[in-house]
Design an enzyme around this catalytic site. Structure first.
Site, PDB file in Angstrom:
ATOM      1  N   GLY A  23     -71.183  28.589 -16.085  1.00  0.00           N
ATOM      2  CA  GLY A  23     -72.223  28.433 -15.075  1.00  0.00           C
ATOM      3  C   GLY A  23     -73.620  28.727 -15.589  1.00  0.00           C
ATOM      4  O   GLY A  23     -74.559  28.867 -14.808  1.00  0.00           O
TER       5      GLY A  23
ATOM      6  N   SER B 138     -69.632  25.350 -18.922  1.00  0.00           N
ATOM      7  CA  SER B 138     -70.740  24.375 -18.968  1.00  0.00           C
ATOM      8  C   SER B 138     -70.363  23.083 -19.679  1.00  0.00           C
ATOM      9  O   SER B 138     -71.213  22.460 -20.326  1.00  0.00           O
ATOM     10  CB  SER B 138     -71.991  25.000 -19.587  1.00  0.00           C
TER      11      SER B 138
ATOM     12  N   GLY C 169     -68.915  23.372 -12.526  1.00  0.00           N
ATOM     13  CA  GLY C 169     -69.985  22.662 -11.842  1.00  0.00           C
ATOM     14  C   GLY C 169     -69.901  21.137 -11.912  1.00  0.00           C
ATOM     15  O   GLY C 169     -70.047  20.449 -10.891  1.00  0.00           O
TER      16      GLY C 169
HETATM   17  P1  13P Z   1     -68.859  25.749 -15.372  1.00  0.00           P
HETATM   18  O1  13P Z   1     -68.339  24.437 -15.886  1.00  0.00           O
HETATM   19  O2  13P Z   1     -69.578  25.622 -14.073  1.00  0.00           O
HETATM   20  O3  13P Z   1     -69.607  26.501 -16.416  1.00  0.00           O
HETATM   21  O4  13P Z   1     -67.563  26.644 -15.029  1.00  0.00           O
HETATM   22  C1  13P Z   1     -66.581  26.766 -15.970  1.00  0.00           C
HETATM   23  C2  13P Z   1     -65.419  27.446 -15.351  1.00  0.00           C
HETATM   24  O5  13P Z   1     -65.462  28.607 -15.026  1.00  0.00           O
HETATM   25  C3  13P Z   1     -64.220  26.630 -15.098  1.00  0.00           C
HETATM   26  O6  13P Z   1     -63.152  27.438 -14.723  1.00  0.00           O
END
Ligand code: 13P
Length: 256
Positions: free
Chosen positions: A177, A217, A239
């Site tokens: 995130g 990410s 995300g």
């Molecule tokens: P992001 O892709 O939003 O960074 O989240 C990764 C995640 O925690 C998937 O379980």
């Protein structure tokens, strides 16, 4: 990826997002774009209340539904909890176990993660076990030891015959995130290390059959490079999994 020995799995982790009505809208948009992908397994890990809607809308497609957590016991007086048999009966195939957000905010430790892995397998669910280090752990050079410990602990009660049902997701906490992705080399190095740990525990043949994802990410731009690493067999996508075009681009990036 190495599709000869193991399945590529691209899983969306919706986290605490989307009502059942919003789930319908998102899946209606996503379904025509991802349901024909034959080169990988596409999984949507949705909130508990969205499971019936997601299962219904995606039945007769290749897209599988996952949950984001389960209780370690099958039933009992545990108000607010959901068990493996309940998920299985609802049509769920995968369940995320030991996500760093659960470790961080809900006090889940490696012993509990191990119990949940066994609960998932005994219910006939495939656990997606999350492992990974914080930024300070990476900076102090303990990433490999820490991840090895997490993997060994998660597998401690898993018989070798069931190993191939377990999926690992290497998720460096500093990349979740934050928009700060691990480099492809960093992701490949830790995923390779996870496979080495499994090989030392159980031998080469079982180890090469285990799917190991990267998460943190992952997006439409960086997915192809991450997935080009030999030991990165897919993604656990936060995300970007809520954006149909981006998630589709990641699914398509795994067709290499
Ligand atoms: P992001 O892709 O939003 O960074 O989240 C990764 C995640 O925690 C998937 O379980």
């Amino acid at each position: 990826m190495n599709r000869r020995y193991r399945k590529t799995i691209i899983a969306g982790n919706w986290k605490m997002n989307k009502t059942p009505a919003e789930t319908r809208a998102l899946i209606d948009e996503l379904k025509p774009m991802v349901s024909k992908a034959k080169w990988c397994e596409v999984v949507l890990c949705v909130p508990f209340v969205d499971i019936p809607m997601a299962v219904r809308l995606l039945k007769d497609t290749r897209v599988a539904i996952g949950a984001q957590n389960l209780h370690q016991l099958d039933s009992g007086a545990y108000t607010g909890e959901v068990s493996g048999p309940m998920l299985k009966n609802a049509g769920v195939k995968y369940v995320v176990v030991g996500h760093s957000e659960r470790r961080q905010y809900f006090g889940e430790d490696d012993a509990l993660v191990s119990e949940k892995v066994q609960a998932a397998l005994s219910a006939g669910l495939r656990p997606i076990v999350c492992v990974g280090e914080t930024l300070s752990q990476r900076e102090s050079g303990v990433t490999m030891e820490l991840v090895a410990y997490q993997v060994k602990s998660a597998l401690s009660g898993v018989p070798v015959a069931r190993l191939r049902e377990v999926v690992f997701a290497y998720e460096p906490i500093w990349a979740i995130g934050t928009g700060r992705t691990a480099t492809a080399e960093q992701a490949g190095e830790v995923c390779n290390h996870i496979r080495t740990v499994i090989r030392k525990m159980h031998g080469a043949r079982p180890a090469r059959s285990v799917t190991i994802q990267y998460g943190g990410s992952m997006n439409a731009e960086n997915a192809a490079e991450l997935l080009a690493q030999l030991d990165v067999d897919g993604g656990l996508v936060g995300g970007a999994s809520l954006k149909p075009k981006d998630f589709t681009a990641i699914v398509n990036a795994s067709n290499q």
